[in-house]
Design an enzyme around this catalytic site. Structure first.
Site, mmCIF file in Angstrom:
data_model
loop_
_atom_site.group_PDB
_atom_site.id
_atom_site.type_symbol
_atom_site.label_atom_id
_atom_site.label_comp_id
_atom_site.label_asym_id
_atom_site.label_seq_id
_atom_site.Cartn_x
_atom_site.Cartn_y
_atom_site.Cartn_z
ATOM 1 N N ASN A 210 0.822 -1.216 0.000
ATOM 2 C CA ASN A 210 0.000 0.000 0.000
ATOM 3 C C ASN A 210 0.850 1.257 0.000
ATOM 4 O O ASN A 210 0.552 2.232 -0.708
ATOM 5 C CB ASN A 210 -0.924 -0.002 1.222
ATOM 6 C CG ASN A 210 -2.151 -0.866 1.020
ATOM 7 O OD1 ASN A 210 -2.597 -1.067 -0.111
ATOM 8 N ND2 ASN A 210 -2.705 -1.370 2.095
ATOM 9 N N ASP A 219 -5.638 -3.100 -3.215
ATOM 10 C CA ASP A 219 -6.944 -3.758 -3.361
ATOM 11 C C ASP A 219 -6.906 -4.823 -4.460
ATOM 12 O O ASP A 219 -7.518 -5.885 -4.326
ATOM 13 C CB ASP A 219 -8.026 -2.721 -3.689
ATOM 14 C CG ASP A 219 -8.406 -1.873 -2.481
ATOM 15 O OD1 ASP A 219 -7.996 -2.217 -1.359
ATOM 16 O OD2 ASP A 219 -9.125 -0.873 -2.667
ATOM 17 N N GLU A 245 -5.681 -7.512 5.310
ATOM 18 C CA GLU A 245 -5.027 -8.540 4.500
ATOM 19 C C GLU A 245 -5.174 -9.937 5.101
ATOM 20 O O GLU A 245 -4.416 -10.844 4.771
ATOM 21 C CB GLU A 245 -3.536 -8.211 4.339
ATOM 22 C CG GLU A 245 -2.719 -8.293 5.612
ATOM 23 C CD GLU A 245 -2.690 -7.001 6.426
ATOM 24 O OE1 GLU A 245 -1.702 -6.793 7.146
ATOM 25 O OE2 GLU A 245 -3.656 -6.211 6.332
#
Length: 342
Positions: A210, A219, A245
């Site tokens: 991220n 995503d 996650e």
């Protein structure tokens, strides 16, 4: 009419996808005079799409859940169905060697992840197609209601809200398979080695994904891993997204060796997959046997301990809680206070 109403009542009386699938194939098999009926899952693995049976019934037999692992058959092997899906059609038909097959996609908006397959010797009449459409309509509407309340909006996996009920059912099933008390009849054949299993999956270094590539690519990684989870495990296993996650898998009756093989195949599949822009991603997995008289907190704690061991000893590996305890690498505890699930 009485038979149709009975099947409709049976289909709408379930709150479980597997039981709904069994009711659907039973209804279509009888009312359409079919020789063979299946509920198929359609899943994507990379650019390819695969079909895998979830439930089926043969002429004269009882409906059954399928025990398939792996991605299944390629959609390319069914050109009529592929053309129907491309056109977002209501049904596709094919005839080969005197066998007539009809496929009915279960559309949810522009997506069809479930397909009903019906095969028989005679062509389908207009009246039979009308009956099938009615059954499919009830099945589709009820399935979509279940999907809406039970699915994670990003990945399409079962959400955390449904986990407690599913685990409670597996604990009950495990309890029913235990040896009876003295004086009670035997309830299962001993020595099969089949147990229920819970696996916790965590994406390694996901925060770095991220931070480096942005949340959109993060995503996408989660969606791709969710697809790989669905294609790696059997149709009647249950895969959940717990948030972030973290994923959880409930593996129904199987041996330790088979559970380890399936989980390891998934781990290796993730490691060898090229994720767009991101490149290589790995996962760590901890799994444990579901014991009938352990609470859900204890069962999750055991799997989480095994996962924590995997992540603190190199990541990108599968660890079995009971084996770690037997090897003296973990101490047996009633629960794990560091677990992030509660």
């Amino acid at each position: 009419m009485d038979s149709l109403l009975k099947h409709m009542v049976d289909m709408t009386g379930h709150r479980d996808h597997a039981m709904l699938d069994l009711s659907a194939v039973a209804a279509v098999q009888e009312l359409a005079g079919a020789q063979h009926t299946r509920v198929l899952s359609l899943a994507a693995v990379g650019p390819a799409r695969y079909l895998r049976a979830r439930a089926s019934v043969d002429d004269g037999g009882a409906p059954r859940l399928e025990d398939e692992a792996g991605p299944g058959e390629t959609l390319e092997a069914y050109p009529e169905l592929a053309a129907c899906l491309a056109a977002q059609g209501a049904r596709a038909e094919a005839e080969q060697a005197g066998r007539h097959t009809m496929w009915v996609p279960i559309w949810r908006g522009e997506l069809a992840a479930t397909i009903l397959e019906i095969a028989r010797a005679a062509p389908f009449t207009a009246a039979e197609i009308h009956t099938i459409d009615g059954i499919v309509g009830v099945y589709r509407n009820f399935r979509n209601l279940l999907e809406y309340s039970e699915r994670d909006s990003l990945t399409g996996l079962l959400n955390r809200k449904t986990f407690d009920d599913q685990l409670a059912r597996m604990l009950q099933c495990a309890a029913e398979q235990e040896s009876p008390l003295p004086g009670q009849p035997e309830r299962r054949q001993k020595g099969t080695g089949h147990e229920q299993w819970l696996a916790v999956v965590d994406v390694d270094h996901f925060k770095l994904v991220n931070d480096r590539f942005g949340h959109l690519y993060g995503d996408e990684v989660l969606i791709l891993i969710a697809n790989m989870l669905q294609s790696s495990f059997r149709a009647h296993d249950r895969v959940f997204r717990f948030g972030g996650e973290e994923f959880v898998v409930l593996l129904r009756s199987t041996t330790l060796e088979n559970a380890r093989r399936i989980i390891e195949r998934f781990r290796a599949g993730v490691e060898n997959h090229h994720f767009p822009q991101v490149g290589t991603v790995t996962v760590s997995v901890g799994f444990t046997c579901i014991k009938p008289y352990d609470s859900p907190v204890v069962t999750l704690g055991h799997a989480d301990q095994a996962l924590y061991f995997a992540k603190t000893h190199g990541r990108n590996q599968v660890c079995h809680y009971d084996q770690l305890v037997a090897d003296g690498l973990l101490a047996t505890v009633a629960s794990n206070d560091t677990a992030e699930f509660f």
